[in-house]
Design a protein around this motif. Sequence first.
Motif, short mmCIF file in Angstrom:
data_model
loop_
_atom_site.label_atom_id
_atom_site.label_comp_id
_atom_site.label_asym_id
_atom_site.label_seq_id
_atom_site.Cartn_x
_atom_site.Cartn_y
_atom_site.Cartn_z
N GLN A 1 31.17 22.47 111.65
CA GLN A 1 32.30 23.28 112.08
C GLN A 1 33.63 22.81 111.48
O GLN A 1 34.56 23.59 111.35
CB GLN A 1 32.41 23.24 113.62
N ASP A 2 33.70 21.52 111.11
CA ASP A 2 34.97 20.95 110.66
C ASP A 2 34.78 20.28 109.30
O ASP A 2 34.52 19.07 109.21
CB ASP A 2 35.48 19.94 111.70
N PHE A 3 34.92 21.06 108.24
CA PHE A 3 34.74 20.51 106.89
C PHE A 3 35.89 19.58 106.51
O PHE A 3 35.71 18.68 105.68
CB PHE A 3 34.59 21.63 105.87
N ASP A 4 37.05 19.80 107.08
CA ASP A 4 38.17 18.90 106.80
C ASP A 4 37.86 17.50 107.31
O ASP A 4 38.09 16.51 106.63
CB ASP A 4 39.44 19.43 107.45
N LYS A 5 37.28 17.41 108.51
CA LYS A 5 36.95 16.11 109.09
C LYS A 5 35.90 15.38 108.27
O LYS A 5 36.07 14.19 107.95
CB LYS A 5 36.46 16.29 110.52
N ILE A 6 34.81 16.06 107.92
CA ILE A 6 33.76 15.35 107.18
C ILE A 6 34.24 14.97 105.78
O ILE A 6 33.82 13.95 105.23
CB ILE A 6 32.43 16.13 107.13
N GLN B 1 39.27 21.49 99.21
CA GLN B 1 40.10 22.56 98.67
C GLN B 1 39.28 23.84 98.84
O GLN B 1 38.51 24.20 97.96
CB GLN B 1 40.45 22.31 97.19
N PRO B 2 39.39 24.46 100.01
CA PRO B 2 38.50 25.56 100.37
C PRO B 2 38.36 26.59 99.24
O PRO B 2 39.35 26.92 98.59
CB PRO B 2 39.19 26.17 101.59
N PRO B 3 37.12 27.03 99.00
CA PRO B 3 35.92 26.75 99.79
C PRO B 3 35.11 25.54 99.31
O PRO B 3 33.95 25.40 99.67
CB PRO B 3 35.10 28.04 99.58
N THR C 1 31.24 25.13 100.50
CA THR C 1 31.05 25.18 101.94
C THR C 1 30.45 26.50 102.41
O THR C 1 30.02 26.61 103.56
CB THR C 1 32.37 24.93 102.69
N ARG C 2 30.39 27.49 101.54
CA ARG C 2 29.84 28.79 101.93
C ARG C 2 28.33 28.82 101.85
O ARG C 2 27.68 29.56 102.59
CB ARG C 2 30.44 29.90 101.05
N TYR D 1 25.16 12.15 102.40
CA TYR D 1 26.35 11.30 102.45
C TYR D 1 27.47 11.97 103.24
O TYR D 1 28.09 11.35 104.11
CB TYR D 1 26.81 10.99 101.02
N LEU D 2 27.73 13.24 102.96
CA LEU D 2 28.79 13.95 103.66
C LEU D 2 28.51 14.06 105.16
O LEU D 2 29.41 13.93 105.99
CB LEU D 2 28.97 15.34 103.06
N LEU D 3 27.26 14.28 105.50
CA LEU D 3 26.89 14.45 106.91
C LEU D 3 26.93 13.14 107.69
O LEU D 3 27.29 13.11 108.86
CB LEU D 3 25.49 15.07 107.00
N LYS D 4 26.57 12.05 107.04
CA LYS D 4 26.47 10.77 107.74
C LYS D 4 27.79 9.99 107.76
O LYS D 4 28.04 9.20 108.67
CB LYS D 4 25.37 9.91 107.11
#
Length: 214
Positions: free
Chosen positions: A35-40, A49-51, A66-67, A89-92
């Motif tokens: 839900q929060d790509f900025d946080k991860i 830099q969306p997306p 991210t799409r 890596y991004l998830l953990k």
Amino acid sequence: MTNPKEVFNLPAQRNFELATKRTLELNRSHFLAVQDFDKISRQAGAVLQPPFIHLKYFRFRVEIDTRNAAVTSPDTSLSPREEALILHYLLKADGTPVSREQISFKELPEGANYQPVFYNRVLKSLIALYIANPAKLNLSAISLGGKKAEQADVSFLFQALPRLPLWLVFWQGDDEFPPEGNIIFDRSISRYLDTEAITEICQNLNRRLTEKTF
């Protein structure tokens, strides 16, 4: 967020390609549920830099969409295993600062049990390259973004991912002891990759160093 410790585990199957595909699909599914790509991105030391999320994998620029969770690089061809690894890596990643305290593979969770496998899959061929062709090893390491470090007889520091330094070290040996090598980690690494994924990123380092030609 789903439990990142389960993200990189391969299904127990003989068909390695199918297992890899399923692992990548699972990681993409978990990533798209974020839900929060900025946080991860912040916790992984990446830039949103969306997306797209941007990061470096060794010396290569990588974009994660991210799409659709597509992982691509304008600099190199990424294997499906590498794509899955970067998503893992991004998830953990939890934002833990690099501790600057070095540890070996056997000090990782379950590392002592898998040390023989790690040696055979990763270190054995790297030591063979160091013995047979140190000049090629040096060129390959620098080409991959390695910087010479002041450890052992020969050593290189690689920034494998934004918050994941790896040190590749070698000792020349002497009349009593043969040449040896190792890969050293920062103690914080387990906050970014599980032990299986750490083995995987070291195998990728091994492959890219030993296959590089000039």
